[in-house]
Design a protein around this motif. Structure first.
Motif, PDB file in Angstrom:
ATOM      1  N   MET A  28       0.841  -1.152  -0.160  1.00 39.24           N
ATOM      2  CA  MET A  28      -0.014  -0.145  -0.004  1.00 39.24           C
ATOM      3  C   MET A  28       0.786   1.443   0.030  1.00 39.24           C
ATOM      4  O   MET A  28       0.284   2.151  -0.592  1.00 39.24           O
ATOM      5  CB  MET A  28      -0.965  -0.104   1.172  1.00 39.24           C
ATOM      6  N   ASP A  71       3.958  13.690   6.123  1.00 41.16           N
ATOM      7  CA  ASP A  71       3.960  13.179   7.475  1.00 41.16           C
ATOM      8  C   ASP A  71       3.362  11.712   7.356  1.00 41.16           C
ATOM      9  O   ASP A  71       4.038  10.894   7.908  1.00 41.16           O
ATOM     10  CB  ASP A  71       3.051  13.880   8.433  1.00 41.16           C
ATOM     11  N   LEU A  72       2.403  11.645   6.644  1.00 38.02           N
ATOM     12  CA  LEU A  72       1.707  10.110   6.468  1.00 38.02           C
ATOM     13  C   LEU A  72       2.696   9.261   6.032  1.00 38.02           C
ATOM     14  O   LEU A  72       2.816   8.034   6.430  1.00 38.02           O
ATOM     15  CB  LEU A  72       0.549  10.345   5.709  1.00 38.02           C
ATOM     16  N   GLY A 112       6.012   9.632   6.038  1.00 39.65           N
ATOM     17  CA  GLY A 112       7.197   9.523   6.756  1.00 39.65           C
ATOM     18  C   GLY A 112       8.215  10.240   6.336  1.00 39.65           C
ATOM     19  O   GLY A 112       9.566  10.017   6.517  1.00 39.65           O
ATOM     20  N   LEU A 126      -5.690  10.902   2.054  1.00 38.96           N
ATOM     21  CA  LEU A 126      -6.095  10.692   3.303  1.00 38.96           C
ATOM     22  C   LEU A 126      -7.533   9.731   3.273  1.00 38.96           C
ATOM     23  O   LEU A 126      -7.715   9.062   3.948  1.00 38.96           O
ATOM     24  CB  LEU A 126      -6.124  11.806   4.074  1.00 38.96           C
ATOM     25  N   VAL A 148      -6.707   6.304   2.518  1.00 44.45           N
ATOM     26  CA  VAL A 148      -6.399   5.713   3.951  1.00 44.45           C
ATOM     27  C   VAL A 148      -7.610   5.537   4.680  1.00 44.45           C
ATOM     28  O   VAL A 148      -7.860   4.272   5.394  1.00 44.45           O
ATOM     29  CB  VAL A 148      -5.200   6.384   4.667  1.00 44.45           C
ATOM     30  N   SER A 171      -4.986  18.486  12.198  1.00 46.40           N
ATOM     31  CA  SER A 171      -3.429  18.724  12.198  1.00 46.40           C
ATOM     32  C   SER A 171      -3.146  19.104  13.432  1.00 46.40           C
ATOM     33  O   SER A 171      -3.815  19.724  14.101  1.00 46.40           O
ATOM     34  CB  SER A 171      -3.016  19.437  10.970  1.00 46.40           C
ATOM     35  N   LEU A 172      -1.753  18.645  13.761  1.00 46.18           N
ATOM     36  CA  LEU A 172      -1.280  19.105  15.022  1.00 46.18           C
ATOM     37  C   LEU A 172      -0.594  20.330  14.992  1.00 46.18           C
ATOM     38  O   LEU A 172       0.562  20.686  15.901  1.00 46.18           O
ATOM     39  CB  LEU A 172      -0.207  18.079  15.449  1.00 46.18           C
ATOM     40  N   LYS A 232      -4.231  13.969  12.703  1.00 45.63           N
ATOM     41  CA  LYS A 232      -3.800  13.440  11.584  1.00 45.63           C
ATOM     42  C   LYS A 232      -2.395  12.482  11.608  1.00 45.63           C
ATOM     43  O   LYS A 232      -1.799  13.170  12.327  1.00 45.63           O
ATOM     44  CB  LYS A 232      -3.504  14.390  10.497  1.00 45.63           C
ATOM     45  N   PRO A 233      -2.521  11.393  11.062  1.00 43.21           N
ATOM     46  CA  PRO A 233      -1.219  10.685  11.185  1.00 43.21           C
ATOM     47  C   PRO A 233      -0.007  11.366  10.830  1.00 43.21           C
ATOM     48  O   PRO A 233       0.005  12.464  10.154  1.00 43.21           O
ATOM     49  CB  PRO A 233      -1.302   9.508  10.134  1.00 43.21           C
ATOM     50  N   ASP A 234       0.991  10.740  11.532  1.00 42.48           N
ATOM     51  CA  ASP A 234       2.458  11.739  11.339  1.00 42.48           C
ATOM     52  C   ASP A 234       3.321  10.388  11.515  1.00 42.48           C
ATOM     53  O   ASP A 234       3.030   9.530  12.131  1.00 42.48           O
ATOM     54  CB  ASP A 234       2.433  12.339  12.696  1.00 42.48           C
ATOM     55  N   GLY A 235       4.366  10.532  10.852  1.00 45.36           N
ATOM     56  CA  GLY A 235       5.495   9.605  11.016  1.00 45.36           C
ATOM     57  C   GLY A 235       5.561   8.537   9.763  1.00 45.36           C
ATOM     58  O   GLY A 235       4.907   8.809   8.752  1.00 45.36           O
ATOM     59  N   VAL A 236       6.212   7.604  10.044  1.00 50.26           N
ATOM     60  CA  VAL A 236       6.370   6.334   9.171  1.00 50.26           C
ATOM     61  C   VAL A 236       4.941   5.974   8.801  1.00 50.26           C
ATOM     62  O   VAL A 236       4.189   5.585   9.581  1.00 50.26           O
ATOM     63  CB  VAL A 236       7.350   5.265   9.578  1.00 50.26           C
ATOM     64  N   VAL A 237       4.997   5.769   7.553  1.00 51.45           N
ATOM     65  CA  VAL A 237       3.619   5.578   6.922  1.00 51.45           C
ATOM     66  C   VAL A 237       3.090   4.401   7.515  1.00 51.45           C
ATOM     67  O   VAL A 237       2.116   4.041   8.021  1.00 51.45           O
ATOM     68  CB  VAL A 237       3.247   5.717   5.367  1.00 51.45           C
ATOM     69  N   ALA A 271       2.318   4.784  10.985  1.00 50.15           N
ATOM     70  CA  ALA A 271       1.293   5.762  10.991  1.00 50.15           C
ATOM     71  C   ALA A 271      -0.207   4.946  10.762  1.00 50.15           C
ATOM     72  O   ALA A 271      -1.145   5.121  11.501  1.00 50.15           O
ATOM     73  CB  ALA A 271       1.505   6.878  10.234  1.00 50.15           C
ATOM     74  N   ILE A 272      -0.003   4.063   9.792  1.00 50.74           N
ATOM     75  CA  ILE A 272      -1.537   3.441   9.435  1.00 50.74           C
ATOM     76  C   ILE A 272      -1.734   2.543  10.452  1.00 50.74           C
ATOM     77  O   ILE A 272      -3.082   2.357  11.176  1.00 50.74           O
ATOM     78  CB  ILE A 272      -1.342   2.778   8.148  1.00 50.74           C
TER      79      ILE A 272
END
Lengths: 630, 360, 83
Positions: free
Chosen positions: A1, A52-53, A55, B13, B16, B80-81, B103-108, B111-112
């Motif tokens: 994905m 961000d999503l 990474g 988004l 996701v 969002s943050l 909202k997600p943040d960081g390595v996907v 994050a997911i």
């Protein structure tokens, strides 16, 4: 994905970055425009969320900072607003998207670039506060030692982010020395904050620099490294990857149409199953045949509709492509020290995806040429009574079934005399024939391989890439290039490209024992011309068609083969506005065919615009009659 | 099947969120902006709406107001943050959104992985949340906010604004825990609190890091006590309300200056942060049970229920918000089920009950 | 983290995690502990190391963990005596 998401981001993100860049450029130039500011803010906001999503931390961080600045400007707290740093952020994001597109990751430098921009967005030109130490000298920290000296000053909120600096330093291979200290003394022990990180860690590793960097990659922005004595340069090899965008953005309505058609196809297929069952039961042969015929007609209709819809789906606006250039032109102009503005028109023109994909390189080259060779230095422009800032226009419009794209500059134009001298000096033509050539023909010489008008090789246009490369690329797309120069006033380079590469209508003819496709839209009529109506005229032959003398060309000869057996079939086509008759052995049929641009050995073949697969699976060449005669 | 309308202008988004929700068995419809969302409202008849705050054409707040006016249903904001995101989200909660999702943040992949359970849990809880509850309470809150703000505009309002609490070292502590629906509940509680309330109030409201400074500032505007975010070790004083820094935990400790509250890195042993359980446990380590009062208000899950039940068992007092006013009666419900609530009160009666408990 | 008190000496045992930093800081601030015995430590979080540096007790002991024994404890001990 994740790969899919990245692919989607590369499309969506590029559009947003372009939009933000365009809006920021306009905001910087023009008056305050709240609607524009709003739109820009949203674009940056969405980009940040996606980064961000996925990474892409450095990208996300700098966009976050940009969003904060835009938010303040939007809230009216901005003091007028300087958009130049924000514009740099947009440009940087575009470059990162290019990197992601070609190599799939952000470059090593991303973290540092991000921090530098964040610091500038924050309004202080000072170096980012992390600065593991600008004044830190690894050699004096570990005198007389060899290896990689490390100074690690973790972020103050690192513990909250889940970092354990001790565990991180422990992971560095081949540690030889370790020192721990506090960055600042404890001010008030009664209110000592055990969770605000003030550690400073110094260490020496005897491992190779890349291994140390790998171990510290997650905190690279908080670390200073110095290689002591046994210094080994470590430069990652430059990565050059041919960019091939393989994704396509499709209007939702078209997708709906496709889905609808595929549903109908499924239904039609279901009908065949029933018929097959009937046939197995040994049903009435004639009735079965009729039923099959009806089904076939239905399938024909659906397949044709599917083809058309897919063809439309492949049509994509030029805007995203054209939008990539403002940043690049800014960069090129800055490198050359020639102030220039780029105007873009016609982003709404839609052409086939394959054409769009193949246009980036040639257009970039043309824009580089315009700035490097066409546009004069600012002093020279002022002396010539022109504004110091040059104007380059990149425009697209639709003319019939062609998209015409022009790169127009207001520079000095191409000097035919210089082109002639150069061409003669390079041995591209002989001096005598050069004397006889018109100015326009001379200017056309710059398309010859190996020609370059630049007196010196510049870092911008580079060595060895000439207009011949542009012509080759455009020809591969089934298009043509023309140049039009007005000395002292500027140069126009015009590309004429097919809008569609899908389902061209072709007239299939036979000549010299082979079949060729002729674009039907260029064919005026098919005539029978008995041999006794053909007469010689100057070096060639001609015939009279409705009181008009039409030159006659044997197609086989034009293709460099021997003239075939005589036939009275002549295809009359408009070439440069004049009718020309092409003698062929036979006219076979009219077909709708998918024409692909030529690749490989035949890519440069004269007079060949593409190829198509025939029903029997063989390859048929599609001819460009105008080029064939040129 | 629960129907969710996902409203977001980012295709990424949208995808996701809808993939996660579809996989979890929700029926998902999507809209690209507020205008499209409103157009689809009657056709889709969603049980829950997830709504991006920042969108073109019509932003999330306008859209939320329209949804609440036309076809009220539980709305989960996707925020969002950023500082601006925090403000917008808190406004959305005032307008009647039941919850929000950072909202997600960081390595996907992470994050997911992290997003999925939170999203599913929040949407599931939202599907059963009381949307109507609000109207009366919301109107009252709005009126109070207006009242609180009006004098500020004319500059006639005296006192404290922005000042650090400077009262006496306290005899005891009130510990408040809340989650979904918490900001509105806190407004009700702190807006009604007596100006001479004797004990400091420590609040653990589940929230991300960047939200709690805004929350503290908003609450300070309508509370007679000084409301501050405990950003570092903070001595606790009478007359002060201390909001735990979001995304981290808040612990109570004893130092030379007396009791302090300080933010501590989120303990992964707890699911939600700031953790109510951790706040209560740390207070119990330094303060006798009869000097502590626990208050557990609206929120999904059961954070705080276990430690407050223990506090109750050891002789401390506890108040649970009643089911009638809680947006989600998860945390207070769990406390009641554990037999750990000394009192069960609707949100607007909790302040009065606390005053009575501490009256001498 | 487990703390074993023996007069002015406190012995730390097991993994000393981030949340233990406040406990240790409160203990060291109070002043009756002047020496830490790290022999029983399996790991020390940065926040715990920082608390030791902030309150500067004497550090003794030779833990089993190689990194602690070779690098961290000597670094802490050096620091404590150097000042």
């Amino acid at each position: 994905m994740i790969d899919e998401l990245l692919a989607q981001f590369l499309i969506e993100g590029r559009e947003q970055a372009l939009e933000a860049g365009a809006d920021l450029a306009a905001l910087q130039r023009g008056p305050a425009d709240p609607a524009r500011l709003d739109r820009c803010f949203r674009a940056v906001h969405t980009l940040k969320g996606s980064a961000d999503l996925l990474g892409l931390t450095p990208m996300g961080r700098v966009l976050h900072a940009a969003e904060d600045v835009l938010g303040r400007l939007r809230g009216g707290q901005g003091e007028g607003g300087d958009f130049s740093v924000l514009l740099e952020v947009a440009d940087q994001v575009e470059r990162w998207l290019d990197d992601l597109d070609t190599v799939g990751v952000l470059p090593e430098s991303a973290s540092a670039a991000s921090q530098a921009l964040i610091a500038r967005l924050a309004g202080d030109g000072a170096a980012p506060q992390v600065a593991a130490a600008d004044d830190w000298d690894g050699a004096s920290a570990f005198p007389g030692r060899a290896g990689v000296a490390i100074r690690y000053r973790p972020r103050a909120d690192g513990y909250f982010a889940g970092d354990d600096p001790i565990a991180i330093i422990k992971a560095v291979p081949d540690l030889a020395q370790l020192r721990v200290s506090l960055a600042e003394p404890v001010a008030d022990p009664a209110l000592y904050d055990p969770f605000r990180c003030t550690l400073v860690i110094e260490a020496l590793s005897t491992a190779a620099l890349p291994a140390v960097e790998t171990a510290l990659r997650l905190v690279r922005d908080q670390v200073a490294l110095a290689t002591l004595r046994a210094a080994e340069a470590f430069a990652p090899a430059g990565v050059e990857v041919e960019t091939a965008r393989r994704t396509l953005r499709i209007d939702a309505a078209r997708v709906d149409q496709l889905a609808d058609l595929s549903d109908q196809l499924v239904v039609a297929k279901g009908g065949l199953i029933e018929l097959a069952a009937q046939a197995e039961r040994g049903g009435d042969g004639q009735a079965l045949g009729q039923a099959l015929r009806a089904k076939q007609a239905e399938l024909d209709r659906l397949v044709a509709a599917l083809h058309t819809t897919v063809g439309q789906a492949r049509m994509t606006p030029l805007a995203p492509l054209l939008g990539r250039f403002p940043r690049l032109v800014r960069e090129i102009a800055a490198t050359l020290g020639k102030p220039a503005a780029l105007e873009i028109e016609g982003g709404e023109v839609e052409v086939d995806k394959a054409v769009v994909d193949g246009l980036f390189e040639p257009l970039l080259h043309l824009l580089r040429n315009a700035l490097d060779h066409g546009v004069e230095r600012p002093e020279a422009r002022t002396a010539a009574g022109k504004p110091a800032q040059a104007l380059v226009r990149l425009s697209a419009r639709t003319v019939g079934d062609q998209a015409v794209i022009e790169v127009v500059d207001d520079g000095a134009g191409v000097d035919p005399a210089r082109v002639r001298d150069r061409a003669v000096a390079r041995g591209l033509i002989d001096a005598t024939s050069a004397e006889a050539m018109s100015d326009a023909a001379l200017v056309d010489l710059i398309f010859l391989p190996g020609f370059s008008t630049a007196e010196t090789v510049s870092s911008v246009s580079g060595r060895g890439v000439g207009m011949d490369a542009v012509r080759a690329a455009v020809t591969r797309l089934g298009g043509r290039v023309e140049i039009d120069s007005r000395p002292g006033l500027g140069t126009t380079v015009r590309l004429a490209l097919p809008i569609r590469m899908v389902l061209a209508k072709l007239l299939v003819v036979e000549s010299a024992g082979e079949r060729f496709g002729l674009p039907l839209d260029g064919v005026a009529e098919i005539a029978r011309v008995p041999a006794d109506r053909i007469f010689p005229i100057r070096a060639g032959r001609a015939f009279v068609l409705r009181d008009e003398v039409v030159p006659l060309v044997d197609l086989a000869q034009a293709l460099g083969a021997e003239a075939g057996p005589s036939s009275d079939r002549v295809v009359v086509a408009g070439v440069g506005g004049e009718p020309v008759g092409f003698a062929v052995d036979a006219v076979v049929e009219r077909i709708d065919a998918v024409v692909r641009p030529m690749a490989g050995l035949l890519a440069g073949a004269r007079g060949v615009s593409g190829s198509t697969l025939t029903a029997d699976g063989s390859v048929m060449l599609v001819l460009d009659l105008a080029e064939l005669l040129a | 099947m629960t129907k969710v309308l996902v409203v977001d202008d980012s295709a990424l988004l949208r995808r996701v969120l809808s993939e996660i929700l579809t996989e979890a068995g929700f029926e998902v419809a999507i809209a690209r902006d507020g205008v499209e969302a409103l157009a689809k409202l009657d056709e889709v008849r969603p049980d829950v709406v997830t709504l991006d705050v920042q969108m073109p054409r019509m932003n999330g707040l306008e859209c939320l107001e329209q949804i609440m006016a036309r076809r009220p249903c539980p709305v989960v904001m996707v925020s969002s943050l950023t500082a601006e995101g925090a403000e917008a989200t808190l406004s959305a909660l005032e307008l009647g959104a039941v919850d929000f999702l950072p909202k997600p943040d960081g390595v996907v992949s992470l994050a997911i992985d992290e997003l999925a359970p939170v999203l599913i849990e929040k949407v599931t809880a939202a599907a059963t949340a009381k949307v109507g509850r609000g109207s009366r309470l919301l109107e009252r809150l709005r009126a109070r906010r207006e009242a609180a703000r009006a004098p500020t505009k004319t500059g006639a309002r005296p006192r404290k604004q922005g000042a650090a609490p400077a009262g006496d070292p306290p005899e005891g502590l009130v510990l408040v825990g809340t989650s979904t629906g918490g900001p509105a509940a806190l407004e009700a509680l702190l807006g009604d609190i007596a100006p001479d309330f004797p004990w400091p109030i420590l609040v653990a409201q589940h929230m991300p890091a960047s939200f709690t400074a805004s929350l503290a500032a908003r609450l300070d505007g309508l509370c007679p006590l000084s409301v501050v975010e405990a950003a570092g070790p903070t001595p606790l004083r009478t007359g002060g309300v201390y909001i735990a820094r979001g995304g981290a935990d808040m612990v109570v400790s004893r130092r030379a200056a007396g009791l302090v509250a300080l933010p501590a890195p989120a303990d992964p042993a707890h699911r939600w942060h700031p953790s109510v359980d951790r706040l209560v446990a740390s207070a119990m380590a330094h303060v006798a049970p009869d000097r502590l009062v626990g208050v557990l208000m609206t929120g999904m899950g059961d954070d705080g229920a276990r430690t407050m039940a223990e506090l109750h068992r050891l002789g401390g007092r506890t108040v649970a918000e009643s089911e009638e006013t809680a947006v989600v009666w998860g945390m207070p419900g769990a406390l009641v089920r554990l037999g750990g609530a000394s009192a069960v009160e609707p949100v607007d009666a909790i302040a009065g009950r606390l005053s009575m408990m501490l009256a001498r | 983290m487990r703390i074993e008190r023996n007069g002015a000496i406190a012995a730390l045992h097991g993994h000393c995690r981030v949340e233990d930093a406040e406990t240790l800081a409160a203990l060291l601030w109070e002043g009756s502990v002047t020496t830490l015995d790290l022999s029983g430590c399996d790991s020390l979080h940065g926040a715990v190391v920082q608390a030791i540096l902030a309150f500067q007790p004497s550090v003794v002991g030779s833990p089993g963990d190689e990194f602690l024994k070779q690098h961290l404890v000597p670094a802490l001990a050096r620091r404590a005596t150097a000042d």
